[in-house]
Design a protein around this motif. Structure first.
Motif, PDB file in Angstrom:
ATOM      1  N   ASP A   5      26.354  34.256  32.977  1.00 26.63           N
ATOM      2  CA  ASP A   5      26.508  35.428  34.068  1.00 26.63           C
ATOM      3  C   ASP A   5      28.013  35.349  34.418  1.00 26.63           C
ATOM      4  O   ASP A   5      28.400  35.684  35.497  1.00 26.63           O
ATOM      5  CB  ASP A   5      25.456  35.122  35.222  1.00 26.63           C
ATOM      6  N   ARG A   6      28.925  34.409  33.913  1.00 25.29           N
ATOM      7  CA  ARG A   6      30.194  34.452  34.494  1.00 25.29           C
ATOM      8  C   ARG A   6      30.791  35.768  34.236  1.00 25.29           C
ATOM      9  O   ARG A   6      30.429  36.526  33.455  1.00 25.29           O
ATOM     10  CB  ARG A   6      30.838  33.388  33.723  1.00 25.29           C
ATOM     11  N   PRO A   7      32.001  35.802  34.936  1.00 29.12           N
ATOM     12  CA  PRO A   7      32.730  37.147  34.629  1.00 29.12           C
ATOM     13  C   PRO A   7      33.332  36.892  33.270  1.00 29.12           C
ATOM     14  O   PRO A   7      33.665  36.185  32.687  1.00 29.12           O
ATOM     15  CB  PRO A   7      33.732  37.219  35.852  1.00 29.12           C
ATOM     16  N   ALA A   8      33.359  38.538  32.763  1.00 30.55           N
ATOM     17  CA  ALA A   8      33.753  38.621  31.350  1.00 30.55           C
ATOM     18  C   ALA A   8      35.220  37.849  31.201  1.00 30.55           C
ATOM     19  O   ALA A   8      35.295  37.294  30.002  1.00 30.55           O
ATOM     20  CB  ALA A   8      33.848  39.972  31.064  1.00 30.55           C
ATOM     21  N   GLY A  45      34.771  30.915  36.517  1.00 33.16           N
ATOM     22  CA  GLY A  45      34.508  32.367  36.991  1.00 33.16           C
ATOM     23  C   GLY A  45      34.396  32.309  38.382  1.00 33.16           C
ATOM     24  O   GLY A  45      34.163  33.367  39.323  1.00 33.16           O
ATOM     25  N   GLY A  48      39.191  34.400  39.930  1.00 30.93           N
ATOM     26  CA  GLY A  48      39.690  35.324  39.143  1.00 30.93           C
ATOM     27  C   GLY A  48      41.137  34.797  38.368  1.00 30.93           C
ATOM     28  O   GLY A  48      41.785  34.008  39.079  1.00 30.93           O
TER      29      GLY A  48
END
Length: 204
Positions: A5-8, A45, A48
């Motif tokens: 579920d980390r940011p892409a 993540g 940013g």
């Protein structure tokens, strides 16, 4: 199945780091001199990567756009091109080769490894690698296997690209030029790496 579920961008950052050959985040930050805590937060993540994206893209040899947005396909590994003379001196880099030190050649489809690219000069292997072609060498493969193609350091410190044969142990040229002779090593071979790909342009 594990859900990430980390940011892409964080996921792509980890992919780029592993593709570059760094198995762990610590290995990467130790090499590039980054802050481990900051980089780990980027890869997890928690923070940013916007401001650091350019730095990471350059270090891991991917495009900044892909790292941030996923635009386009993930680039394959970029392999550093080091000048090579078929019977000349070759200085083997230790560890990872900094991106700025050599020209890098995109090389999609290569398996994981410690890769360098060498420009072939001379015709001792012209049946497979004509003069001017580029060979891709995996320095993690140093076990001599019968029939394999290798870059080998000779007793006098020079380097040569030949096909390995055993019983008796020897290095054979693969060439149309009969002046090139088989080499019979006097002692243990020092293998720099195994050649896994040749790339060349057809004459105009």
């Amino acid at each position: 199945m594990t859900f990430d579920d980390r940011p892409a961008p964080a996921i792509r950052l980890e992919e780029a780091r592993k593709e570059r050959g760094f198995k762990t985040a610590k290995a990467a930050v130790d090499y590039f001199g980054w802050s481990y805590a900051t980089y780990k937060q980027h890869e997890q993540g928690i923070r940013g990567i916007g401001r650091a994206a350019s730095k990471y893209a350059k270090a891991f040899r991917v495009s900044e756009a892909w790292l941030l947005t996923g635009q386009g396909e993930q680039p394959g590994p970029a392999v550093p091109l080091i000048s090579f003379v078929s019977a000349g001196h070759l200085t083997e880099p230790n560890g990872y080769v900094p991106s700025d030190d050599f020209i890098s050649i995109p090389a999609g489809g290569l398996p994981a490894g410690d890769w360098i690219a060498l420009k072939v000069e001379g015709d001792s292997m012209d049946l497979f690698s004509p003069p001017g072609s580029i060979i891709f060498v995996n320095r993690r493969e140093r076990e001599a296997i019968d029939g394999g193609f290798y870059v080998v350091r000779t007793e006098d410190g020079d380097a040569t690209y030949k096909r390995y044969r055993k019983d008796p142990e020897r290095l054979e040229p693969e060439t149309t030029n009969r002046e090139h002779k088989t080499i019979y090593p006097k002692g243990p071979l020092t293998i720099i790496g195994r050649v896994r790909r040749t790339m060349f342009d057809f004459p105009a």
